[in-house]
Design a protein around this motif. Structure first.
Motif, short mmCIF file in Angstrom:
data_model
loop_
_atom_site.label_atom_id
_atom_site.label_comp_id
_atom_site.label_asym_id
_atom_site.label_seq_id
_atom_site.Cartn_x
_atom_site.Cartn_y
_atom_site.Cartn_z
N SER A 4 0.83 -1.21 0.00
CA SER A 4 0.00 0.00 0.00
C SER A 4 0.87 1.26 0.00
N ALA A 5 1.97 1.23 0.72
CA ALA A 5 2.87 2.39 0.72
C ALA A 5 3.53 2.56 -0.64
N LEU A 6 3.89 1.45 -1.26
CA LEU A 6 4.44 1.51 -2.62
C LEU A 6 3.46 2.17 -3.57
N LEU A 7 2.20 1.70 -3.50
CA LEU A 7 1.17 2.22 -4.40
C LEU A 7 0.96 3.71 -4.17
N GLU A 8 0.93 4.13 -2.90
CA GLU A 8 0.73 5.55 -2.60
C GLU A 8 1.88 6.39 -3.16
N THR A 9 3.10 5.89 -3.00
CA THR A 9 4.26 6.64 -3.49
C THR A 9 4.21 6.80 -5.01
N VAL A 40 7.52 6.37 -15.50
CA VAL A 40 7.29 5.59 -14.29
C VAL A 40 8.53 4.78 -13.94
N ALA A 41 9.13 4.15 -14.96
CA ALA A 41 10.30 3.32 -14.70
C ALA A 41 11.47 4.13 -14.17
N ARG A 42 11.61 5.36 -14.69
CA ARG A 42 12.70 6.20 -14.19
C ARG A 42 12.46 6.58 -12.73
N THR A 43 11.22 6.85 -12.39
CA THR A 43 10.90 7.13 -10.99
C THR A 43 11.21 5.92 -10.11
N LEU A 44 10.82 4.75 -10.59
CA LEU A 44 11.06 3.53 -9.81
C LEU A 44 12.54 3.33 -9.53
N ARG A 45 13.36 3.64 -10.51
CA ARG A 45 14.78 3.41 -10.33
C ARG A 45 15.43 4.51 -9.49
N ASP A 46 15.07 5.77 -9.76
CA ASP A 46 15.84 6.88 -9.21
C ASP A 46 15.31 7.40 -7.88
N GLU A 47 14.04 7.17 -7.58
CA GLU A 47 13.49 7.68 -6.31
C GLU A 47 14.16 6.93 -5.15
N PRO A 48 14.75 7.64 -4.19
CA PRO A 48 15.53 6.93 -3.16
C PRO A 48 14.69 5.98 -2.30
N GLU A 49 13.42 6.31 -2.07
CA GLU A 49 12.65 5.40 -1.22
C GLU A 49 12.08 4.21 -2.01
N PHE A 80 10.21 -5.91 -11.17
CA PHE A 80 11.30 -5.14 -10.57
C PHE A 80 11.56 -5.64 -9.16
N LYS A 81 12.80 -5.48 -8.73
CA LYS A 81 13.15 -5.80 -7.36
C LYS A 81 14.12 -4.75 -6.85
N SER A 82 13.95 -4.41 -5.58
CA SER A 82 14.88 -3.49 -4.93
C SER A 82 15.73 -4.27 -3.96
N LEU A 83 17.03 -4.29 -4.23
CA LEU A 83 17.92 -5.00 -3.33
C LEU A 83 18.10 -4.23 -2.03
N ALA A 84 18.13 -2.89 -2.13
CA ALA A 84 18.36 -2.08 -0.94
C ALA A 84 17.15 -2.12 -0.01
N LYS A 85 15.95 -2.05 -0.57
CA LYS A 85 14.74 -1.98 0.25
C LYS A 85 14.08 -3.34 0.45
N GLY A 86 14.37 -4.28 -0.44
CA GLY A 86 13.80 -5.62 -0.30
C GLY A 86 12.37 -5.74 -0.75
N HIS A 87 11.88 -4.85 -1.58
CA HIS A 87 10.50 -5.00 -2.05
C HIS A 87 10.48 -5.25 -3.56
N ARG A 88 9.32 -5.74 -4.00
CA ARG A 88 9.14 -6.11 -5.40
C ARG A 88 7.94 -5.39 -5.97
N LEU A 89 7.91 -5.31 -7.31
CA LEU A 89 6.81 -4.63 -7.98
C LEU A 89 6.68 -5.20 -9.40
N GLN A 90 5.41 -5.31 -9.84
CA GLN A 90 5.17 -5.65 -11.24
C GLN A 90 4.52 -4.47 -11.91
N VAL A 91 4.94 -4.20 -13.13
CA VAL A 91 4.33 -3.13 -13.91
C VAL A 91 3.74 -3.75 -15.17
#
Lengths: 179, 167
Positions: A4-9, A40-49, A80-91
């Motif tokens: 839910s936090a991912l979606l809100e962001t 969207v993909a650029r945001t996913l990669r570059d947004e620090p959170e 997509f997967k974030s190694l730093a944050k440990g969360h996943r997402l499908q687009v």
């Protein structure tokens, strides 16, 4: 960050491109308009959170024989997967049958080059401004896209010559410093 | 062979040549899948291909006289297999190892050749997925029998009527 936090962001960054969202076996899937995919993909990669530094896979889907399907014929799912944050997402992106094309993500994730070439080869999806969009698994003489549902699975094609891969090898050698 | 009276015996040149050929086969493995792993077991000390004089595996087709096609052959591989077969000097024999090479196996799809006899002539087929090492040894023995008895075994090799390559 949970779903839910991912979606809100993502929703706060791109309120217009985001078409919908749903839960796919515990992983959040967001549907995105194909014109806004790269933003969207650029945001996913570059947004620090968010920090999705890894593109795991690109899945291409042919919905033409899917039961009770009313959307566009082709679909792409980016994992997509974030190694730093440990969360996943499908687009999820849907592409129409007459022009199945979408912008490339090669400039953001280098491995998108081969993944998009595979989707082009097997499903016939065009990736706009891809640096080297040609067949990767099938022979260059192959006609058609074998994973489309209207390609007969046993339609075999005899090929006349083995394929020289030097057109890819030579720039690669030059790039690595071997002359 | 009577060695008591005279220290020689008579034979024919082709029989001596066949005897030499059958006891020093130089195989080349065209290994594309798991059958090639199984072939490694045949070459090791347990099953020991060298008991049949065929232990000298060549990885250049120009030095080999026995082609063992071990594994699935795709349409992308088909021109390569044909070229390798053409590069082998005569006389040459071909073993099609496993169901994938013999008939396509369960790969009934757009990219797999349904049997290498559509590309090159085959002497011996081996069934199995993958075959037991004993089956490969029997195939070697069948090849040896074929070399030693050219009159009683079919000299023609198996191939479909109209192969797809004629270059």
């Amino acid at each position: 960050m949970d779903a839910s936090a991912l979606l809100e962001t993502i929703k706060s960054k791109h309120p217009k491109t985001l078409l919908g969202s749903q839960d796919r076996f515990g992983v959040l899937e967001v549907s995105v308009d194909r014109t806004g995919l790269v933003d969207v993909a650029r945001t996913l990669r570059d947004e620090p959170e968010l920090a999705f530094e890894m593109l795991i896979d690109i899945v291409s889907i042919d919905y033409s024989q899917y039961p009770e399907w009313r959307g566009d014929r082709f679909g792409l799912t980016y994992l997509f997967k974030s190694l730093a944050k440990g969360h996943r997402l499908q687009v999820k992106v849907l592409l129409p049958e007459d022009a199945p094309s979408v912008n490339t993500l090669c400039q953001l994730w280098a491995n998108a080059n081969h993944l998009e070439r595979e989707a082009f080869d097997q499903m016939g999806i065009r990736f706009v401004s891809h640096p080297n969009l040609k067949r990767i698994l099938n022979h260059h003489e192959f006609i058609g896209h074998p994973l489309r549902k209207d390609y007969p699975i046993t339609q075999r094609q005899w090929l006349s010559a083995s394929q020289s891969l030097m057109d890819e090898m030579e720039p690669r050698l030059k790039e690595k410093g071997y002359t | 062979m009577g060695m008591t009276e005279v220290p020689y015996f008579t034979t024919r040149v082709d029989a001596v040549a066949a005897w030499g050929r059958k006891n020093s086969l130089w195989p080349m493995v065209f290994g594309t899948a798991c059958c090639a792993i199984e072939f490694m077991a045949v070459a090791d000390s347990v099953f020991d291909l060298s008991r049949f004089g065929a232990e000298l595996l060549r990885y250049s087709p120009r030095q080999a006289d026995l082609l063992i096609v071990a594994g699935t052959v795709t349409f992308k591989q088909a021109p390569i297999l044909k070229q390798i077969y053409d590069q082998m000097p005569d006389p040459k024999w071909v073993v099609s190892m496993g169901v994938c090479a013999s008939s396509g196996g369960f790969y009934n799809n757009y990219c797999t050749v349904q049997g290498i006899d559509q590309i090159i002539p085959v002497d011996v087929y081996i069934s199995g997925c993958p075959p037991r090492p004993e089956a490969i040894l029997e195939a070697i023995m069948k090849i040896q029998h074929k070399i030693a008895n050219p009159k009683t075994t079919p000299s023609a090799q198996f191939q479909v009527k109209e192969p797809h390559f004629d270059y």
